[in-house]
Design an enzyme around this catalytic site. Sequence first.
Site, PDB file in Angstrom:
ATOM      1  N   GLU A 297       5.542  -4.736  -0.940  1.00 31.11           N
ATOM      2  CA  GLU A 297       5.024  -5.378   0.285  1.00 31.11           C
ATOM      3  C   GLU A 297       3.917  -6.571  -0.137  1.00 31.11           C
ATOM      4  O   GLU A 297       3.132  -6.103  -1.044  1.00 31.11           O
ATOM      5  CB  GLU A 297       4.507  -4.123   1.212  1.00 31.11           C
ATOM      6  CG  GLU A 297       3.816  -4.875   2.389  1.00 31.11           C
ATOM      7  CD  GLU A 297       3.109  -4.025   3.262  1.00 31.11           C
ATOM      8  OE1 GLU A 297       3.069  -4.007   4.352  1.00 31.11           O
ATOM      9  OE2 GLU A 297       2.571  -2.691   2.433  1.00 31.11           O
ATOM     10  N   LYS A 376       9.361  -4.250   9.844  1.00 28.83           N
ATOM     11  CA  LYS A 376       8.636  -2.857   9.817  1.00 28.83           C
ATOM     12  C   LYS A 376       8.503  -2.410  11.167  1.00 28.83           C
ATOM     13  O   LYS A 376       8.001  -3.215  12.163  1.00 28.83           O
ATOM     14  CB  LYS A 376       7.419  -3.166   9.336  1.00 28.83           C
ATOM     15  CG  LYS A 376       6.468  -1.881   9.133  1.00 28.83           C
ATOM     16  CD  LYS A 376       4.996  -2.201   8.385  1.00 28.83           C
ATOM     17  CE  LYS A 376       4.261  -0.804   8.250  1.00 28.83           C
ATOM     18  NZ  LYS A 376       2.752  -1.058   7.565  1.00 28.83           N
ATOM     19  N   CYS A 461       5.350   0.474   3.572  1.00 29.74           N
ATOM     20  CA  CYS A 461       3.964   0.968   3.667  1.00 29.74           C
ATOM     21  C   CYS A 461       4.187   2.472   4.230  1.00 29.74           C
ATOM     22  O   CYS A 461       5.174   3.247   3.652  1.00 29.74           O
ATOM     23  CB  CYS A 461       3.100   0.130   4.590  1.00 29.74           C
ATOM     24  SG  CYS A 461       1.473   0.455   4.382  1.00 29.74           S
TER      25      CYS A 461
END
Length: 586
Positions: A297, A376, A461
Amino acid sequence: MKALFRFFTSREGLIAVLCYVATAAFATLAFAPYSQSYLVWLSPLGLFYIEKKYRGEWKKLIWHGFAFAIVFYSFSFYWIYYMVTVFGGFPWFLAGPIFVLSGIFLNIKFPFFLLLFSFLAKKVGKYFPWLAGFSMLAAEFLTPQVFPWYFGNIVAENHILSQNAEYASAYGLTVLLFVFSYFLFQSLRPKRWLFIFRYLRTEGKNLLRKRKIVLGIGSVWLLFLSFWVNGAYLFWKWENVLPVAKREVLIVQPNAPLEFRDGRSVAEEMNLLMQRIDRLTEEGAKGDKIDLIVFPESGVPFYSTHETEATKITGVYQPWFESQMAILALRHKANVFFNEIDVDFLNGIKSRRNLRSYNSSALMNPNGERRESYQKVYLLIFGEYMPFEWMYELSEQTGRFEAGKSLSLIPYYKTADSVSTNLTPLRWPDSLQFSPSMVRDYYKTHTVPEEKVGSFLPLICYEVIIPEFVRRFQGDPDFFVNVTNDKWYGNTVETYEHHTLGRMRSIEFRKWMVRSTNSGTSVFVDHLGRNVKNEFTAVEASATLRGTVDVMPGYETFYRRFGNLLPWSFLILSGIYFGYYVAKRR
């Protein structure tokens, strides 16, 4: 304030502080990166002491619960302050109160546990170690969690006990910890054991009560031993399962900057970053066959390879970025999975007001063509969005991202058997001169048949630490790929904690995991939840990590199929059982 000062300077107050610190310290030392897992059994003792001393004094239990929350937060989650100041951009005089308030709000489980446990201990009126497990499980289920952290995650530092997560995730390990730890707490009084021993040996005593005592003590040891035996069996079982395929994976950790504050221009900083990425990829591959190259990321921040009207309007689409990702894929004849910003129009209405941004990761196939992407779904508060519109005025750093909706796996494609070619390989400077189509034309004589050979489950994440969310993905992945940027938290324990919370998914699903970070720690995790070779990349450094990932045979574990059925069943049945005793004593 004077009353608080007098209390905490008294003997009673100092003992209370010792309880707060002991619980926080033992929990921290038992967890990553220290991993002294044997200390976990001592961690709840401070909670038990406070509950027993103030049993039924509800206001005091609430205040002590808040104190446990703040002290615990300061030990294990001190990096939240760093995140709020660096990631969120808040000044210290706002970051401090945010840290304290978030510490209380996100750890309401401590006062909740003390209140529920105290209530049940008074109402049930019997010695039940199971009350402790029930109360903490209820607290973890029913109180808010932004960073899902459970006591069971600490128990999972033990590789044998952690295997039980295949059935009950970390929640089941929480029950084990609190039942057995409360048993130990009660065992600290030798007079209690002497009384029990004499009572059981005395003839003429109530036979039914004797049986209940034996059953109660025996049930605790039976629970403890069953977790060990089942964990050992699962460890042995899965250690002997052979993979159906193997994939060569290269993790590239570029240590990209968070932003550009050092006086250099964006173009200069990006040039240095792309040179580093090009060099790291070449050094990591070493001219050998690679199936998948994974970038983290924010490995190349602020840009996109998705050429659309929306990405062009916002300027995030850059041809040189697409060219460079295509060069890496074509040069190594490998799939390349990378992070980017994606943009589209809300409801298809084309106007600047309707532009929406996404934290996205996309795959470039071995022929340098952009294929599937994942946007995401779970966004990070204070980093990717603010809970209230007016809060954006307080922080210029915070993004305005939209949550993605797709929960599809990412297919990857057949790679070349050999990367040898008579073509001069293209490098980073060539991406500034060659358009994406020119790059593909340059390598067109060395194309690979586009054949899907598998798929992986993408997580960005902290999505990886939410077991209920991961279960929602459809299909059977070959492995997990978790890309993250822990650079926002500096050189702290956060990156180790983040990883350790996430590796539980490998046990729950019996799949390997590829963890690619921007600045450390990157690592491979096997289907037993073990860090492969215990090989981590350094923190705040650029590095590569290469490994062979086993593709385990398709198998729907109990947890993947039924989720939290076992913890919820324990909670409901125990609630009915304890409710019976409460009603009986009225």
